[in-house]
Design a protein around this motif. Structure first.
Motif, mmCIF file in Angstrom:
data_model
loop_
_atom_site.group_PDB
_atom_site.id
_atom_site.type_symbol
_atom_site.label_atom_id
_atom_site.label_comp_id
_atom_site.label_asym_id
_atom_site.label_seq_id
_atom_site.Cartn_x
_atom_site.Cartn_y
_atom_site.Cartn_z
ATOM 1 N N ILE A 15 0.992 -1.335 0.021
ATOM 2 C CA ILE A 15 0.041 -0.012 0.086
ATOM 3 C C ILE A 15 0.974 1.243 0.038
ATOM 4 C CG2 ILE A 15 -2.085 -0.991 1.185
ATOM 5 C CD1 ILE A 15 -1.250 0.171 3.899
ATOM 6 N N VAL A 16 0.385 2.275 -0.660
ATOM 7 C CA VAL A 16 1.041 3.451 -0.723
ATOM 8 C C VAL A 16 0.441 4.544 0.125
ATOM 9 C CG1 VAL A 16 1.947 5.325 -2.326
ATOM 10 C CG2 VAL A 16 2.369 3.062 -2.896
ATOM 11 N N THR A 17 0.892 5.281 0.869
ATOM 12 C CA THR A 17 0.222 6.154 1.769
ATOM 13 C C THR A 17 1.097 7.392 1.927
ATOM 14 O OG1 THR A 17 1.271 5.375 3.929
ATOM 15 C CG2 THR A 17 -0.610 4.372 3.188
ATOM 16 N N VAL A 18 0.385 8.372 2.315
ATOM 17 C CA VAL A 18 0.740 9.845 2.035
ATOM 18 C C VAL A 18 0.222 10.443 3.503
ATOM 19 C CG1 VAL A 18 -1.251 10.749 0.995
ATOM 20 C CG2 VAL A 18 0.875 12.237 1.049
ATOM 21 N N ASN A 19 1.170 11.228 4.291
ATOM 22 C CA ASN A 19 1.269 11.867 5.361
ATOM 23 C C ASN A 19 -0.047 12.803 5.169
ATOM 24 O OD1 ASN A 19 1.728 14.435 7.055
ATOM 25 N ND2 ASN A 19 2.377 12.833 8.264
ATOM 26 N N ASN A 20 -1.139 13.039 6.114
ATOM 27 C CA ASN A 20 -2.195 14.058 5.918
ATOM 28 C C ASN A 20 -1.395 15.207 6.166
ATOM 29 O OD1 ASN A 20 -3.949 11.860 5.324
ATOM 30 N ND2 ASN A 20 -4.737 11.695 7.407
ATOM 31 N N ASP A 21 -0.726 15.578 6.904
ATOM 32 C CA ASP A 21 -0.173 16.953 7.120
ATOM 33 C C ASP A 21 0.373 17.678 5.520
ATOM 34 O OD1 ASP A 21 -1.111 17.457 9.674
ATOM 35 O OD2 ASP A 21 0.890 16.369 10.268
ATOM 36 N N ALA A 22 1.324 16.471 4.978
ATOM 37 C CA ALA A 22 1.776 16.935 3.732
ATOM 38 C C ALA A 22 0.632 17.190 2.680
ATOM 39 C CB ALA A 22 2.626 15.721 3.209
ATOM 40 N N LEU A 23 -0.250 16.202 2.700
ATOM 41 C CA LEU A 23 -1.442 16.291 1.837
ATOM 42 C C LEU A 23 -2.208 17.561 2.038
ATOM 43 C CD1 LEU A 23 -2.638 14.513 -0.524
ATOM 44 C CD2 LEU A 23 -4.187 13.653 1.426
ATOM 45 N N ALA A 24 -2.241 18.009 3.279
ATOM 46 C CA ALA A 24 -3.056 19.313 3.348
ATOM 47 C C ALA A 24 -2.327 20.619 3.020
ATOM 48 C CB ALA A 24 -3.461 19.313 5.052
ATOM 49 N N GLY A 25 -0.868 20.309 2.917
ATOM 50 C CA GLY A 25 -0.132 21.563 2.491
ATOM 51 C C GLY A 25 -0.206 21.754 0.981
ATOM 52 N N LEU A 26 -0.803 20.917 0.163
ATOM 53 C CA LEU A 26 -1.094 20.938 -1.224
ATOM 54 C C LEU A 26 -2.367 22.065 -1.598
ATOM 55 C CD1 LEU A 26 -0.668 17.351 -2.505
ATOM 56 C CD2 LEU A 26 1.172 19.186 -2.150
ATOM 57 N N SER A 27 -2.101 22.666 -2.774
ATOM 58 C CA SER A 27 -3.427 23.295 -3.132
ATOM 59 C C SER A 27 -4.396 22.205 -3.610
ATOM 60 C CB SER A 27 -3.140 24.263 -4.486
ATOM 61 O OG SER A 27 -2.722 23.376 -5.708
ATOM 62 N N GLU A 28 -5.627 22.577 -4.018
ATOM 63 C CA GLU A 28 -6.676 21.820 -4.424
ATOM 64 C C GLU A 28 -6.347 21.026 -5.538
ATOM 65 O OE1 GLU A 28 -11.460 21.810 -5.511
ATOM 66 O OE2 GLU A 28 -10.565 23.497 -4.275
ATOM 67 N N GLN A 29 -5.706 21.597 -6.402
ATOM 68 C CA GLN A 29 -5.226 21.329 -7.730
ATOM 69 C C GLN A 29 -4.231 20.534 -7.514
ATOM 70 O OE1 GLN A 29 -3.799 24.254 -10.515
ATOM 71 N NE2 GLN A 29 -4.084 22.843 -12.231
ATOM 72 N N GLN A 30 -3.398 20.535 -6.649
ATOM 73 C CA GLN A 30 -2.266 19.598 -6.427
ATOM 74 C C GLN A 30 -2.753 18.478 -6.101
ATOM 75 O OE1 GLN A 30 0.173 22.336 -4.203
ATOM 76 N NE2 GLN A 30 1.553 22.634 -5.873
ATOM 77 N N ARG A 31 -3.798 18.468 -4.839
ATOM 78 C CA ARG A 31 -4.179 17.169 -4.496
ATOM 79 C C ARG A 31 -5.116 16.336 -5.557
ATOM 80 N NH1 ARG A 31 -5.319 20.556 0.076
ATOM 81 N NH2 ARG A 31 -7.288 21.067 -0.725
ATOM 82 N N GLN A 32 -5.740 17.073 -6.186
ATOM 83 C CA GLN A 32 -6.337 16.222 -7.481
ATOM 84 C C GLN A 32 -5.333 15.573 -8.518
ATOM 85 O OE1 GLN A 32 -9.035 18.929 -9.613
ATOM 86 N NE2 GLN A 32 -9.390 17.224 -11.107
ATOM 87 N N ILE A 33 -4.135 16.342 -8.762
ATOM 88 C CA ILE A 33 -3.224 15.530 -9.457
ATOM 89 C C ILE A 33 -2.537 14.373 -8.764
ATOM 90 C CG2 ILE A 33 -0.569 15.931 -10.409
ATOM 91 C CD1 ILE A 33 -1.720 19.070 -11.007
ATOM 92 N N VAL A 34 -2.460 14.520 -7.551
ATOM 93 C CA VAL A 34 -1.967 13.421 -6.741
ATOM 94 C C VAL A 34 -3.092 12.265 -6.967
ATOM 95 C CG1 VAL A 34 -1.232 12.768 -4.461
ATOM 96 C CG2 VAL A 34 -0.205 14.615 -5.177
ATOM 97 N N PHE A 35 -4.135 12.364 -6.392
ATOM 98 C CA PHE A 35 -5.287 11.413 -6.380
ATOM 99 C C PHE A 35 -5.300 10.920 -7.856
ATOM 100 C CE2 PHE A 35 -6.666 13.595 -2.486
ATOM 101 C CZ PHE A 35 -6.205 12.640 -1.597
ATOM 102 N N GLU A 36 -5.415 11.520 -8.931
ATOM 103 C CA GLU A 36 -5.472 10.946 -10.149
ATOM 104 C C GLU A 36 -4.510 10.252 -10.748
ATOM 105 O OE1 GLU A 36 -6.812 14.397 -12.701
ATOM 106 O OE2 GLU A 36 -8.692 14.458 -12.031
ATOM 107 N N ALA A 37 -3.197 10.715 -10.316
ATOM 108 C CA ALA A 37 -2.108 9.783 -10.800
ATOM 109 C C ALA A 37 -2.015 8.558 -9.887
ATOM 110 C CB ALA A 37 -0.633 10.741 -10.387
ATOM 111 N N ALA A 38 -2.401 8.672 -8.671
ATOM 112 C CA ALA A 38 -2.491 7.497 -7.798
ATOM 113 C C ALA A 38 -3.491 6.438 -8.588
ATOM 114 C CB ALA A 38 -2.864 7.851 -6.365
ATOM 115 N N ALA A 39 -4.694 6.970 -9.069
ATOM 116 C CA ALA A 39 -5.765 5.954 -9.414
ATOM 117 C C ALA A 39 -5.212 5.161 -10.735
ATOM 118 C CB ALA A 39 -6.950 6.655 -9.847
ATOM 119 N N GLU A 40 -4.231 5.946 -11.639
ATOM 120 C CA GLU A 40 -3.783 5.610 -12.768
ATOM 121 C C GLU A 40 -2.644 4.396 -12.535
ATOM 122 O OE1 GLU A 40 -2.651 8.256 -15.972
ATOM 123 O OE2 GLU A 40 -4.238 9.835 -15.212
ATOM 124 N N VAL A 41 -1.973 4.753 -11.455
ATOM 125 C CA VAL A 41 -0.944 3.573 -11.088
ATOM 126 C C VAL A 41 -1.465 2.437 -10.475
ATOM 127 C CG1 VAL A 41 1.039 3.367 -9.384
ATOM 128 C CG2 VAL A 41 0.673 5.535 -10.931
#
Length: 330
Positions: A234-260
């Motif tokens: 499983i690949v996990t990300v720290n929630n504080d790190a995630l909260a430090g992203l902009s909304e657009q950056q978070r969307q990029i992260v989640f969409e890339a993860a789903a593709e992988v």
């Protein structure tokens, strides 16, 4: 916990709490396993997609082979505490935290990769809830090839298994293999080759791809494809790190993860077949047929481990297995 706090300096390049307006984020990503596994390919794909789609705003540095000092069993706390913002972790060694991490290790339950994915999806909500309690979010899960036993010599009967010192990767494997008459010990991957080299182990429960990557053909002559199970990382990300992203950056992260995730599940059958051929090319004897009485005895041993898991999971465990069986007809 103190150890992890002392190791924060290992990952000082990670920026965990940038404001939402930040233009640049640097993350480190830990993985106990080598850069030759499909999971490493998934990490590289994720890194590339995120960097390209963020215009270089999110820069991820990959660290394989436990080079940051974290074994899989350490990585849940490492991500929770922010010692490293991202980690690719074999789920089974986290069983001491919560039994849901043993789900993919249930012996002889999922016999195809479609079934293995259905089993994971049946438990995904529980995974997410437990990870949230540890300050992190599940990005994706990816399968290993079915685990089986690397050994010196063919294992074609229950008597062949008796007394063989074998490495397992989680508690359920230890229970099942001990029930099968073997002498099982749970070890992190980074400790396996040293133990094999000194004769402390006779055999290893792992996937064919992991064994190929570790050059097992130099130490072990046979791969006994008992189809024990298809564990996930499983690949996990720290929630504080995630909260430090902009909304657009978070969307990029989640969409890339789903593709992988979709990509890694789509290639596992082909990759497994290719790894069987690699092993044979390296002189390993791959055994795929086992007597029916041996198969029945192994399944019975697996049921002991599954019942142990159900006793820890309680009603939720029964619901997960029921949902899985409704999905697969198993």
């Amino acid at each position: 916990m103190r150890l992890l706090k002392c190791m924060v300096g290992v990952a000082v390049a990670a920026t965990l709490t940038l404001p939402a307006s930040a233009q640049s984020v640097r993350w480190d990503m830990a993985n106990e396993y080598s850069d030759k596994t499909p999971h490493a390919d998934g990490d590289r794909m994720f890194e590339r997609l995120v960097e390209e789609r963020s215009g270089g705003e999110i820069d991820i540095t990959l660290h394989f082979g436990a080079s940051l000092g974290f074994r899989s069993k350490d990585q849940l706390d490492a991500v929770a505490e922010g010692a490293v913002p991202l980690a690719n972790t074999l789920a089974g060694p986290l069983a001491g935290v919560h039994p849901i991490f043993q789900l993919s290790g249930l012996p002889f339950i999922a016999q195809t990769f479609d079934e293995a994915r259905a089993l994971h999806e049946a438990g995904r909500a529980t995974y997410e809830n437990v990870l949230a309690d540890h300050n992190q979010t599940l990005l994706w899960a990816s399968p290993w090839s079915s685990t089986a036993i690397w050994s010196n010599g063919a294992l074609q009967s229950m008597s062949d298994l008796k007394g063989v010192k074998v490495r397992t990767y989680d508690e359920l494997g230890t229970i099942a293999l001990n029930e099968m008459g073997m002498l099982a010990v749970q070890l992190s991957w980074a400790d396996v080759v040293p133990q094999l080299s000194t004769g402390a182990l006779d055999a290893v429960l792992t996937s064919i791809e992991a064994g190929n990557g570790a050059q097992f053909h130099e130490l072990l002559s046979h791969y006994n494809a008992i189809n024990f199970g298809a564990p996930v990382s499983i690949v996990t990300v720290n929630n504080d790190a995630l909260a430090g992203l902009s909304e657009q950056q978070r969307q990029i992260v989640f969409e890339a993860a789903a593709e992988v995730e979709d990509y890694l599940w789509s290639i596992v059958d082909e990759r497994s077949a290719a790894n069987v051929q690699v092993a044979r090319d390296n002189g390993v004897v791959v055994i795929e047929d086992f007597p029916e009485d041996m198969q029945a005895a192994m399944r019975a041993a697996g049921e002991v481990a599954t019942n142990s898991w159900l006793s820890r999971m309680g009603e939720n465990g029964a619901k997960i297995l029921a949902a899985y069986r409704a999905q697969t007809g198993g």
